[in-house]
Design a protein around this motif. Structure first.
Motif, PDB file in Angstrom:
ATOM      1  N   PRO A  68      54.097  51.368  39.087  1.00 30.93           N
ATOM      2  CA  PRO A  68      52.742  51.801  38.709  1.00 30.93           C
ATOM      3  C   PRO A  68      52.174  51.015  37.522  1.00 30.93           C
ATOM      4  CG  PRO A  68      54.139  53.702  39.093  1.00 30.93           C
ATOM      5  CD  PRO A  68      55.032  52.488  39.115  1.00 30.93           C
ATOM      6  N   ARG A  69      53.004  50.701  36.545  1.00 27.55           N
ATOM      7  CA  ARG A  69      52.535  49.925  35.390  1.00 27.55           C
ATOM      8  C   ARG A  69      52.202  48.493  35.779  1.00 27.55           C
ATOM      9  NH1 ARG A  69      57.394  51.406  32.232  1.00 27.55           N
ATOM     10  NH2 ARG A  69      57.449  53.433  33.158  1.00 27.55           N
ATOM     11  N   LEU A  70      52.980  47.920  36.689  1.00 27.51           N
ATOM     12  CA  LEU A  70      52.669  46.571  37.174  1.00 27.51           C
ATOM     13  C   LEU A  70      51.322  46.559  37.886  1.00 27.51           C
ATOM     14  CD1 LEU A  70      56.159  45.552  38.586  1.00 27.51           C
ATOM     15  CD2 LEU A  70      55.012  44.527  36.634  1.00 27.51           C
ATOM     16  N   GLY A  71      51.060  47.581  38.682  1.00 24.68           N
ATOM     17  CA  GLY A  71      49.769  47.679  39.367  1.00 24.68           C
ATOM     18  C   GLY A  71      48.621  47.820  38.395  1.00 24.68           C
ATOM     19  N   ASP A  72      48.808  48.643  37.369  1.00 20.19           N
ATOM     20  CA  ASP A  72      47.768  48.816  36.358  1.00 20.19           C
ATOM     21  C   ASP A  72      47.502  47.507  35.614  1.00 20.19           C
ATOM     22  OD1 ASP A  72      47.627  51.486  37.067  1.00 20.19           O
ATOM     23  OD2 ASP A  72      48.831  52.179  35.359  1.00 20.19           O
ATOM     24  N   ALA A  73      48.570  46.779  35.292  1.00 23.84           N
ATOM     25  CA  ALA A  73      48.416  45.507  34.586  1.00 23.84           C
ATOM     26  C   ALA A  73      47.683  44.492  35.462  1.00 23.84           C
ATOM     27  CB  ALA A  73      49.784  44.960  34.175  1.00 23.84           C
ATOM     28  N   ALA A  74      47.994  44.465  36.751  1.00 25.57           N
ATOM     29  CA  ALA A  74      47.316  43.530  37.662  1.00 25.57           C
ATOM     30  C   ALA A  74      45.834  43.872  37.777  1.00 25.57           C
ATOM     31  CB  ALA A  74      47.977  43.562  39.030  1.00 25.57           C
ATOM     32  N   LYS A  75      45.502  45.152  37.852  1.00 22.78           N
ATOM     33  CA  LYS A  75      44.099  45.563  37.924  1.00 22.78           C
ATOM     34  C   LYS A  75      43.362  45.193  36.649  1.00 22.78           C
ATOM     35  CE  LYS A  75      44.834  49.442  41.008  1.00 22.78           C
ATOM     36  NZ  LYS A  75      44.931  50.893  41.111  1.00 22.78           N
ATOM     37  N   TYR A 114      44.122  42.795  34.574  1.00 19.66           N
ATOM     38  CA  TYR A 114      43.992  41.341  34.538  1.00 19.66           C
ATOM     39  C   TYR A 114      42.854  40.881  35.443  1.00 19.66           C
ATOM     40  CZ  TYR A 114      45.185  36.403  34.790  1.00 19.66           C
ATOM     41  OH  TYR A 114      45.137  35.044  34.725  1.00 19.66           O
ATOM     42  N   ALA A 115      42.768  41.473  36.629  1.00 16.37           N
ATOM     43  CA  ALA A 115      41.721  41.091  37.583  1.00 16.37           C
ATOM     44  C   ALA A 115      40.335  41.470  37.069  1.00 16.37           C
ATOM     45  CB  ALA A 115      41.977  41.743  38.934  1.00 16.37           C
ATOM     46  N   ALA A 116      40.234  42.557  36.334  1.00 19.40           N
ATOM     47  CA  ALA A 116      38.936  43.012  35.825  1.00 19.40           C
ATOM     48  C   ALA A 116      38.525  42.263  34.564  1.00 19.40           C
ATOM     49  CB  ALA A 116      39.000  44.507  35.538  1.00 19.40           C
ATOM     50  N   ASP A 117      39.462  41.573  33.938  1.00 19.80           N
ATOM     51  CA  ASP A 117      39.197  40.850  32.702  1.00 19.80           C
ATOM     52  C   ASP A 117      38.318  39.632  32.984  1.00 19.80           C
ATOM     53  OD1 ASP A 117      39.356  40.367  30.010  1.00 19.80           O
ATOM     54  OD2 ASP A 117      41.409  39.630  30.040  1.00 19.80           O
ATOM     55  N   ASP A 118      37.762  39.050  31.936  1.00 17.73           N
ATOM     56  CA  ASP A 118      36.906  37.867  32.039  1.00 17.73           C
ATOM     57  C   ASP A 118      37.719  36.693  32.590  1.00 17.73           C
ATOM     58  OD1 ASP A 118      35.027  35.900  31.763  1.00 17.73           O
ATOM     59  OD2 ASP A 118      35.135  35.830  29.577  1.00 17.73           O
ATOM     60  N   PRO A 119      37.371  36.156  33.758  1.00 11.06           N
ATOM     61  CA  PRO A 119      38.140  35.071  34.355  1.00 11.06           C
ATOM     62  C   PRO A 119      38.133  33.795  33.511  1.00 11.06           C
ATOM     63  CG  PRO A 119      36.332  35.739  35.814  1.00 11.06           C
ATOM     64  CD  PRO A 119      36.280  36.590  34.594  1.00 11.06           C
ATOM     65  N   GLN A 120      37.109  33.579  32.688  1.00 14.12           N
ATOM     66  CA  GLN A 120      37.052  32.361  31.880  1.00 14.12           C
ATOM     67  C   GLN A 120      38.108  32.335  30.793  1.00 14.12           C
ATOM     68  OE1 GLN A 120      35.194  29.733  32.577  1.00 14.12           O
ATOM     69  NE2 GLN A 120      34.548  30.868  34.394  1.00 14.12           N
TER      70      GLN A 120
END
Length: 63
Positions: free
Chosen positions: A45-52, A54-60
């Protein structure tokens, strides 16, 4: 008997869909015997939260 690879796949699948009864039974047996997979299951669950996050963060920021 499930392998660790099969177990990690089923743990991931369990977050996406309900597992069948045979899948759940095999998973429980393997998790009762394998500390590594049990740890992975607790951390998933923590890995999934971290991936989400990261994906929502500023891509630049990550270029």
């Amino acid at each position: 008997m499930l392998t660790c690879h099969d177990t990690s796949f089923l743990l991931s699948q369990s977050r996406e869909r309900p597992l069948t009864l045979p899948e759940r039974m095999k998973l429980r047996i393997h998790l009762a015997m394998c500390r590594g997979c049990s740890n992975f299951g607790r951390q998933l669950p923590r890995l999934g939260d971290a991936a989400k996050a990261y994906a929502a963060d500023d891509p630049q920021k990550h270029v």
